[in-house]
Design a protein around this motif. Structure first.
Motif, short mmCIF file in Angstrom:
data_model
loop_
_atom_site.label_atom_id
_atom_site.label_comp_id
_atom_site.label_asym_id
_atom_site.label_seq_id
_atom_site.Cartn_x
_atom_site.Cartn_y
_atom_site.Cartn_z
N LEU A 214 0.89 -1.20 0.05
CA LEU A 214 0.01 0.08 0.08
C LEU A 214 0.97 1.36 -0.06
O LEU A 214 0.68 2.39 -0.80
CB LEU A 214 -0.91 -0.02 1.25
CG LEU A 214 -2.27 -0.55 1.08
CD1 LEU A 214 -3.03 -0.72 2.25
CD2 LEU A 214 -3.12 -0.03 -0.01
N LEU A 215 2.00 1.00 0.80
CA LEU A 215 2.79 2.29 0.77
C LEU A 215 3.42 2.63 -0.41
O LEU A 215 3.54 3.64 -1.09
CB LEU A 215 4.02 2.10 1.85
CG LEU A 215 3.61 2.45 3.36
CD1 LEU A 215 4.70 2.33 4.34
CD2 LEU A 215 2.95 3.84 3.64
N GLN A 216 3.87 1.51 -1.19
CA GLN A 216 4.57 1.69 -2.41
C GLN A 216 3.57 2.20 -3.46
O GLN A 216 3.89 3.05 -4.20
CB GLN A 216 5.11 0.40 -3.14
CG GLN A 216 5.63 0.42 -4.24
CD GLN A 216 5.07 -0.19 -5.55
OE1 GLN A 216 3.85 -0.19 -5.34
NE2 GLN A 216 5.79 0.13 -6.52
N THR A 217 2.22 1.87 -3.60
CA THR A 217 1.30 2.22 -4.37
C THR A 217 1.05 3.72 -4.14
O THR A 217 0.74 4.54 -5.01
CB THR A 217 -0.04 1.54 -4.05
OG1 THR A 217 0.20 0.18 -4.41
CG2 THR A 217 -1.14 1.87 -5.22
N GLU B 142 -3.54 9.88 -16.38
CA GLU B 142 -4.88 9.71 -15.89
C GLU B 142 -5.44 8.51 -15.89
O GLU B 142 -6.14 7.61 -14.91
CB GLU B 142 -6.00 10.53 -16.63
CG GLU B 142 -5.65 12.33 -16.49
CD GLU B 142 -6.81 12.81 -17.13
OE1 GLU B 142 -7.35 12.52 -18.18
OE2 GLU B 142 -6.95 14.30 -16.81
N ASN B 143 -5.27 7.48 -17.07
CA ASN B 143 -5.60 6.15 -17.07
C ASN B 143 -4.67 5.48 -16.26
O ASN B 143 -5.18 4.42 -15.51
CB ASN B 143 -5.26 5.74 -18.65
CG ASN B 143 -6.39 6.27 -19.44
OD1 ASN B 143 -7.29 6.78 -19.26
ND2 ASN B 143 -6.16 6.28 -20.64
N GLN B 144 -3.38 5.88 -16.09
CA GLN B 144 -2.53 5.05 -15.02
C GLN B 144 -3.04 5.25 -13.75
O GLN B 144 -2.98 4.13 -12.82
CB GLN B 144 -1.09 5.70 -15.25
CG GLN B 144 -0.48 5.01 -16.67
CD GLN B 144 1.10 5.62 -16.46
OE1 GLN B 144 1.88 5.69 -15.63
NE2 GLN B 144 1.51 5.58 -17.67
N ARG B 145 -3.41 6.35 -13.23
CA ARG B 145 -3.89 6.82 -12.27
C ARG B 145 -5.21 5.94 -11.74
O ARG B 145 -5.28 5.36 -10.49
CB ARG B 145 -4.31 8.28 -11.81
CG ARG B 145 -4.74 8.46 -10.54
CD ARG B 145 -5.30 9.85 -10.38
NE ARG B 145 -4.41 10.98 -10.51
CZ ARG B 145 -4.28 12.19 -11.21
NH1 ARG B 145 -5.20 12.33 -12.06
NH2 ARG B 145 -3.41 13.18 -11.07
N ALA C 290 -7.49 1.44 -8.64
CA ALA C 290 -8.03 0.07 -8.44
C ALA C 290 -7.27 -0.76 -7.88
O ALA C 290 -7.79 -1.64 -6.98
CB ALA C 290 -8.47 -0.41 -9.95
N ALA C 291 -6.13 -0.87 -8.15
CA ALA C 291 -5.00 -1.52 -7.27
C ALA C 291 -4.92 -1.32 -6.11
O ALA C 291 -4.63 -2.31 -5.14
CB ALA C 291 -3.56 -1.74 -8.05
N PHE C 292 -4.82 0.11 -5.59
CA PHE C 292 -4.65 0.65 -4.18
C PHE C 292 -5.95 0.00 -3.36
O PHE C 292 -5.77 -0.48 -2.37
CB PHE C 292 -4.85 2.01 -4.34
CG PHE C 292 -4.45 2.63 -3.11
CD1 PHE C 292 -3.37 2.54 -2.46
CD2 PHE C 292 -5.60 3.26 -2.36
CE1 PHE C 292 -2.97 3.24 -1.14
CE2 PHE C 292 -5.60 3.82 -0.98
CZ PHE C 292 -3.98 3.77 -0.63
N GLU C 293 -7.15 0.15 -3.97
CA GLU C 293 -8.20 -0.33 -3.18
C GLU C 293 -8.36 -1.80 -2.97
O GLU C 293 -8.75 -2.23 -1.95
CB GLU C 293 -9.71 -0.18 -4.03
CG GLU C 293 -9.96 1.33 -4.30
CD GLU C 293 -10.18 2.06 -2.76
OE1 GLU C 293 -10.61 1.45 -1.87
OE2 GLU C 293 -9.49 3.35 -2.51
N GLN C 294 -7.88 -2.68 -3.95
CA GLN C 294 -7.68 -3.97 -3.82
C GLN C 294 -6.59 -4.50 -2.75
O GLN C 294 -6.83 -5.22 -1.91
CB GLN C 294 -7.05 -4.59 -5.10
CG GLN C 294 -8.42 -4.72 -6.26
CD GLN C 294 -7.86 -5.19 -7.74
OE1 GLN C 294 -6.63 -5.24 -7.69
NE2 GLN C 294 -8.75 -5.35 -8.38
N GLN C 295 -5.61 -3.52 -2.81
CA GLN C 295 -4.55 -3.87 -1.71
C GLN C 295 -5.01 -3.50 -0.37
O GLN C 295 -4.79 -4.21 0.64
CB GLN C 295 -3.30 -3.03 -2.19
CG GLN C 295 -2.50 -3.42 -3.22
CD GLN C 295 -1.66 -2.58 -3.89
OE1 GLN C 295 -1.32 -1.39 -3.41
NE2 GLN C 295 -0.69 -2.98 -4.73
#
Length: 450
Positions: free
Chosen positions: A160-163, A209-212, A217-222
């Motif tokens: 999470l910190l890395q994200t 913006e697409n990368q964000r 989404a990855a941040f929420e999953q983590q």
């Protein structure tokens, strides 16, 4: 039992006052806070605690088999038609004839107590030793579950910190492109820049913006993974700390895996399990020994032709028996011998598990050591690379403003800067995870909550 539960509650209150069920400390959540909350709320740890409690009852059950065993009995028989037997007529002065006779009464009632007491059984004493070893086994299993949760929570938290750091990188680059887009739009309106140049920046900005969005989404999953390991409801939001440096374990020198093994919970668990299997072998051997038990019974019965057992004037007849019983095993069809061989195989299998754990520990220590050294070296190189990429971007930006560098070159340097920052972020995560793995290999994960 109530006193034990109350004492446990006091201990939890003393050590983890802020980590009661589904209650997080105020403010942003540090990794230490997350781990402490998980240790108090994770379902696997609660199950391990229940297993530990069950082991206590198992010990009491084993001890109970050596205490006196008392059973009460009661029986009522009624005979609508009594059995008839034929007696020789000579008994009644009627030689040569058979006289039908009915024995007994219509109603019989009996009641009594049976007492059994074990006097000697080698198997019982071995069982007591095994029961106490079982207590230690389940205590170690609980500690192992806690260590696994510490590792899982720590790993999820570091990701999470890395994200979050990756968000900062994207935002910084997005702001630079946004400023460039404003300048180009102004230049385009003054016929200094072309529409193609404006579109190039817009495309780069859209890509960010697409990368964000993907990163979000990855941040929420983590975050959901972290809440899962913590035993936190999925609908409860959490905010983690801003700090990116949470582990500061120094790069180790060569470690002695054999010395480290002695302090590892999983090694202690295997050695305890081996002791338990050895006790099982001894328990089977003990069944070759004779066993001695005492017994006693008291009974009273009454016989009536009418159902008047509550009539105190009618007699009741008592009987008392006392004795000892010796049981000497002689031949069992080689069952115990084959049971012993099966039990010994379980001991041998644990020996293989210990060897496997030893080799696995050696590998984990070496790999973690190598990864820490490699990541630390890569971090230093990437930090220099980021500083160089930032300098190149600044110089190119100045040249672009002076009209001495094309827009494509400026966008290329922006991409290079973003890649350098991303690579640095990834190396920092690898370094932190390698430190976490190193702590796990050394059995020092609990230092994260001290």
């Amino acid at each position: 039992m109530k006193k034990k539960i109350f004492s446990l509650a006091l201990m939890l209150t003393a050590f983890w006052p802020a980590f009661s069920q589904n209650q997080l400390p105020a403010g942003r959540l540090s990794m230490q806070d997350a781990i402490k909350f998980a240790l108090a709320n994770n379902e696997n740890i609660k199950k391990a605690a229940l297993d530990e409690q069950s082991a206590e009852y198992k010990i009491k059950e084993t001890k109970g088999s050596g205490l006196p065993q008392l059973n009460g009995t009661g029986q009522l028989n009624t005979f609508p038609a009594l059995a008839t037997q034929l007696l020789p007529g000579e008994l009644a002065g009627q030689p040569g004839t058979l006289i039908p006779v009915q024995f007994g009464t219509k109603y019989n009632v009996s009641g009594g107590l049976d007492l059994q007491q074990l006097i000697f059984s080698k198997s019982f004493f071995v069982g007591l030793e095994a029961a106490n070893t079982t207590r230690e086994l389940y205590a170690l299993r609980k500690q192992l579950s806690e260590e696994q949760i510490i590792y899982n929570v720590g790993s999820a938290y570091l990701q999470l910190l890395q994200t979050k750091e990756q968000f900062n990188t994207i935002d910084a680059n997005f702001n630079r492109l946004e400023q460039l887009e404003k300048i180009l739009n102004l230049q385009y309106r003054n016929d200094v820049a072309t529409k193609v140049q404006v579109n190039r920046v817009t495309v780069s900005k859209t890509n960010l913006e697409n990368q964000r969005q993907t990163l979000n989404a990855a941040f929420e999953q983590q975050k959901n993974a972290l809440k899962f390991f913590m035993g936190l409801p999925m609908d409860q939001d959490i905010q983690i700390s801003e700090s990116a440096t949470v582990l500061n374990e120094a790069v180790p020198v060569q470690d002695d895996a054999n010395a480290i093994l002695a302090d590892r919970i999983d090694f202690k668990l295997l050695t305890t399990q081996k002791s338990l299997y050895n006790l099982n072998v001894k328990n089977i051997q003990a069944r070759y020994y004779p066993s001695l038990s005492g017994f006693g019974s008291f009974s009273t019965n009454a016989q009536r032709n009418q159902f008047n057992f509550f009539d105190n004037s009618q007699p009741w007849f008592k009987a008392v028996t006392l004795g000892v019983r010796l049981n000497i095993p002689i031949f069992d069809g080689f069952q115990r011998r084959n049971q012993m061989r099966q039990a010994q195989i379980e001991v041998d299998k644990v020996d293989q598990d210990i060897q496997l754990l030893t080799r696995n520990t050696q590998m984990a220590l070496l790999n973690a050591n190598t990864q820490m050294k490699t990541s630390l070296s890569s971090i230093q190189a990437q930090e220099r690379n980021v500083a160089l990429a930032q300098e190149v971007y600044r110089n190119t930006n100045e040249l672009y403003k002076e009209g001495l560098s094309p827009l494509t070159e400026l966008l290329d340097t922006e991409v290079n800067l973003r890649e350098a920052q991303t690579n640095l972020n990834n190396e920092r995560l690898k370094y932190q995870l390698a430190q976490l793995t190193y702590l796990q290999a050394k059995g020092n994960l609990r230092t994260l909550i001290k």
